[in-house]
Design a protein around this motif. Structure first.
Motif: not given
Length: 287
Positions: A147-176
């Motif tokens: 279940i691809s779910n909530g997403l967002g970016w940090d204030i510097e646009d260097k990190v993207m957040y993404l939730i996969d709901t059943p994993t019960r985790k918020v993931f973060m990625f380096d963002f270009d």
């Protein structure tokens, strides 16, 4: 820590599955969707009026284009919706061969790209994917989500957040931001023993992330640098779906819920003032 919040209902409309609140600063409007009710709802914060528009199928997220148009994920496709004419124009389509999938949450980044993921409607199989729409060009970015779910970016646009709901985790990625690419998947928040599952999310100007608890009746604020919870806001609906910031000062939160419980206010959209400003939502750029 529980933050005392004077939550009030913003909406008269009661959603079956309210989701995806988006605040547009230029128009001072709050847009959201009722996925299963197949509607886009607009609350005009200047006038207090509420308007809703019927969609032809399950509508799960949207980004604003201008005062008359939005772009929305409807079942398997991105559509430009002209609300003034009640007309739809298909921009791109995916996964039509996977009947058990549909689009879920999505947002636009600072450069106007629309990032949105799909989900398995049985909520048990990792058949979901994550896409980027730039103009009319669509690219698959990630595979194997349930279940691809909530997403967002940090204030510097260097990190993207993404939730996969059943994993019960918020993931973060380096963002270009310039390239529109993500790398180096890590865990930002593990829900652990928290009630409910992570659903939609927002980011504030201090870099903290706000997460809706589906089945947990609250929104919680987390420090993604250490994965620790700072506080939570209780919501009078069990199935809390998403959260965003709004008003010209960006110091109110807007919280969507689903009407899938016996709570009298389930399915309503709530709002309250908070002590921190949020990051804005961005418009979709037509190229």
């Amino acid at each position: 820590m529980i933050m005392e919040a004077n939550l009030v209902t913003l909406s008269n409309y009661k959603a079956i599955l309210g989701e995806g609140p988006v605040y547009d600063k230029d128009l001072n409007r709050l847009y959201w969707v009722d996925i299963e009710g197949k509607k886009i709802i607009i609350n005009d914060l200047n006038t207090g009026t509420e308007t809703f528009y019927d969609m032809p199928d399950l509508v799960s997220s949207l980004c604003v284009i201008d005062d008359k148009r939005v772009i929305a994920t409807i079942r398997h496709a991105f559509y430009i919706v002209d609300l003034s004419k009640n007309s739809l124009q298909k921009v791109a389509e995916v996964e039509t061969e996977i009947e058990s999938n549909r689009f879920n949450d999505g947002k636009c980044d600072k450069l106007g790209r629309y990032w949105a993921g799909t989900m398995n409607m049985t909520e048990r199989k990792p058949t979901g994917n994550f896409y980027k729409l730039e103009g009319n060009k669509i690219v698959k970015v990630l595979e194997g989500l349930t279940i691809s779910n909530g997403l967002g970016w940090d204030i510097e646009d260097k990190v993207m957040y993404l939730i996969d709901t059943p994993t019960r985790k918020v993931f973060m990625f380096d963002f270009d931001l310039q390239r529109g690419e993500i790398y180096n998947k890590k865990i930002a928040v593990d829900f652990g023993n928290e009630p409910g599952n992570p659903d939609g999310m927002a980011v504030d100007e201090e870099g903290f992330i706000w997460v809706a608890h589906w089945g947990g009746g609250k929104v919680s604020r987390w420090n993604p640098r250490n994965g620790k919870k700072v506080f939570e806001i209780k919501v009078p609906a069990t199935y809390v779906t998403s959260v965003t910031f709004g008003t010209p000062e960006m110091n109110y939160v807007f919280i969507s819920t689903a009407g899938k419980s016996q709570d009298p206010l389930a399915g309503k959209l709530f709002t309250t003032r908070v002590d921190v400003r949020g990051l804005p939502n961005y418009r979709f750029k037509i190229t």
